[in-house]
Scaffold this motif. Sequence first.
Motif, PDB file in Angstrom:
ATOM      1  N   GLN A  82       0.815  -1.013   0.122  1.00 37.42           N
ATOM      2  CA  GLN A  82      -0.144  -0.080  -0.016  1.00 37.42           C
ATOM      3  C   GLN A  82       0.847   1.115   0.019  1.00 37.42           C
ATOM      4  O   GLN A  82       0.377   2.354  -0.513  1.00 37.42           O
ATOM      5  CB  GLN A  82      -0.907   0.070   1.231  1.00 37.42           C
ATOM      6  N   ILE A  83       2.050   1.053   0.775  1.00 37.52           N
ATOM      7  CA  ILE A  83       2.662   2.301   0.784  1.00 37.52           C
ATOM      8  C   ILE A  83       3.204   3.091  -0.516  1.00 37.52           C
ATOM      9  O   ILE A  83       3.206   4.126  -0.806  1.00 37.52           O
ATOM     10  CB  ILE A  83       4.048   2.084   1.753  1.00 37.52           C
ATOM     11  N   GLN A  84       3.840   1.996  -1.378  1.00 38.52           N
ATOM     12  CA  GLN A  84       4.426   2.434  -2.655  1.00 38.52           C
ATOM     13  C   GLN A  84       3.190   3.268  -3.575  1.00 38.52           C
ATOM     14  O   GLN A  84       3.463   4.296  -4.029  1.00 38.52           O
ATOM     15  CB  GLN A  84       4.919   1.225  -3.640  1.00 38.52           C
ATOM     16  N   ALA A 108      -2.411  11.359   9.177  1.00 36.70           N
ATOM     17  CA  ALA A 108      -1.635  10.998   9.959  1.00 36.70           C
ATOM     18  C   ALA A 108      -0.802   9.937   9.728  1.00 36.70           C
ATOM     19  O   ALA A 108       0.473   9.853   9.680  1.00 36.70           O
ATOM     20  CB  ALA A 108      -1.776  10.992  11.533  1.00 36.70           C
ATOM     21  N   THR A 109      -1.505   8.652   9.399  1.00 35.11           N
ATOM     22  CA  THR A 109      -0.661   7.285   8.856  1.00 35.11           C
ATOM     23  C   THR A 109      -0.156   7.677   7.845  1.00 35.11           C
ATOM     24  O   THR A 109       1.143   7.220   7.415  1.00 35.11           O
ATOM     25  CB  THR A 109      -1.901   6.288   8.876  1.00 35.11           C
ATOM     26  N   HIS A 141       4.090   7.424   7.216  1.00 31.98           N
ATOM     27  CA  HIS A 141       4.781   6.375   6.276  1.00 31.98           C
ATOM     28  C   HIS A 141       5.576   7.026   4.938  1.00 31.98           C
ATOM     29  O   HIS A 141       6.452   6.530   4.692  1.00 31.98           O
ATOM     30  CB  HIS A 141       3.684   5.491   5.405  1.00 31.98           C
ATOM     31  N   LEU A 142       5.041   8.247   4.629  1.00 35.52           N
ATOM     32  CA  LEU A 142       5.683   9.111   3.646  1.00 35.52           C
ATOM     33  C   LEU A 142       7.095   9.619   4.535  1.00 35.52           C
ATOM     34  O   LEU A 142       7.939   9.673   3.651  1.00 35.52           O
ATOM     35  CB  LEU A 142       4.969  10.424   3.323  1.00 35.52           C
ATOM     36  N   GLU A 143       6.954   9.726   5.660  1.00 38.18           N
ATOM     37  CA  GLU A 143       8.565  10.154   6.205  1.00 38.18           C
ATOM     38  C   GLU A 143       9.175   9.040   6.344  1.00 38.18           C
ATOM     39  O   GLU A 143      10.456   9.053   6.136  1.00 38.18           O
ATOM     40  CB  GLU A 143       8.137  10.977   7.531  1.00 38.18           C
ATOM     41  N   LYS A 144       8.867   7.933   6.690  1.00 34.17           N
ATOM     42  CA  LYS A 144       9.588   6.524   6.896  1.00 34.17           C
ATOM     43  C   LYS A 144      10.024   6.187   5.526  1.00 34.17           C
ATOM     44  O   LYS A 144      11.190   5.636   5.498  1.00 34.17           O
ATOM     45  CB  LYS A 144       8.723   5.455   7.530  1.00 34.17           C
ATOM     46  N   ASP A 145       9.369   6.417   4.686  1.00 33.18           N
ATOM     47  CA  ASP A 145       9.498   5.887   3.291  1.00 33.18           C
ATOM     48  C   ASP A 145      10.691   6.811   2.524  1.00 33.18           C
ATOM     49  O   ASP A 145      10.915   6.627   1.271  1.00 33.18           O
ATOM     50  CB  ASP A 145       8.464   5.931   2.419  1.00 33.18           C
ATOM     51  N   ALA A 146      10.859   7.937   3.052  1.00 39.42           N
ATOM     52  CA  ALA A 146      11.833   8.806   2.510  1.00 39.42           C
ATOM     53  C   ALA A 146      13.164   9.218   3.191  1.00 39.42           C
ATOM     54  O   ALA A 146      13.476  10.484   3.719  1.00 39.42           O
ATOM     55  CB  ALA A 146      11.028  10.306   2.289  1.00 39.42           C
ATOM     56  N   SER A 200      12.690  16.308   5.063  1.00 36.18           N
ATOM     57  CA  SER A 200      11.259  16.749   5.201  1.00 36.18           C
ATOM     58  C   SER A 200      10.419  16.431   4.126  1.00 36.18           C
ATOM     59  O   SER A 200      10.829  16.221   2.873  1.00 36.18           O
ATOM     60  CB  SER A 200      11.267  18.189   5.722  1.00 36.18           C
ATOM     61  N   VAL A 201       9.126  16.104   4.407  1.00 35.79           N
ATOM     62  CA  VAL A 201       8.008  15.894   3.553  1.00 35.79           C
ATOM     63  C   VAL A 201       7.449  17.361   3.450  1.00 35.79           C
ATOM     64  O   VAL A 201       7.179  18.069   4.150  1.00 35.79           O
ATOM     65  CB  VAL A 201       7.107  15.187   4.213  1.00 35.79           C
ATOM     66  N   ASN A 202       7.423  17.970   2.069  1.00 30.09           N
ATOM     67  CA  ASN A 202       6.798  19.067   1.887  1.00 30.09           C
ATOM     68  C   ASN A 202       5.474  18.987   1.749  1.00 30.09           C
ATOM     69  O   ASN A 202       4.942  18.120   0.903  1.00 30.09           O
ATOM     70  CB  ASN A 202       7.461  19.635   0.365  1.00 30.09           C
ATOM     71  N   LEU A 203       4.742  19.482   2.597  1.00 32.21           N
ATOM     72  CA  LEU A 203       3.270  19.677   2.841  1.00 32.21           C
ATOM     73  C   LEU A 203       2.542  20.570   2.254  1.00 32.21           C
ATOM     74  O   LEU A 203       3.102  21.690   2.037  1.00 32.21           O
ATOM     75  CB  LEU A 203       3.059  19.605   4.342  1.00 32.21           C
TER      76      LEU A 203
END
Length: 50
Positions: free
Chosen positions: A5-7, A32-33, A37-42, A47-50
């Motif tokens: 699901q993450i990919q 939040a989930t 997962h975006l943070e863990k996957d990167a 940082s994740v650009n929101l």
Amino acid sequence: MTETQIQPARQMYDAKTHTVQEIADAFNVGRATIYRHLEKDAPDRTSVNL
């Protein structure tokens, strides 16, 4: 979320064609989930650009 699901969630996010809420709804999880997962996957991103 599972690895399978993450990919696609990452692809949806990177394509900027869906909001985080739409991605969360598609996978029946909260925003939040998705962010977690975006943070863990990167690992190479600072940082994740929101």
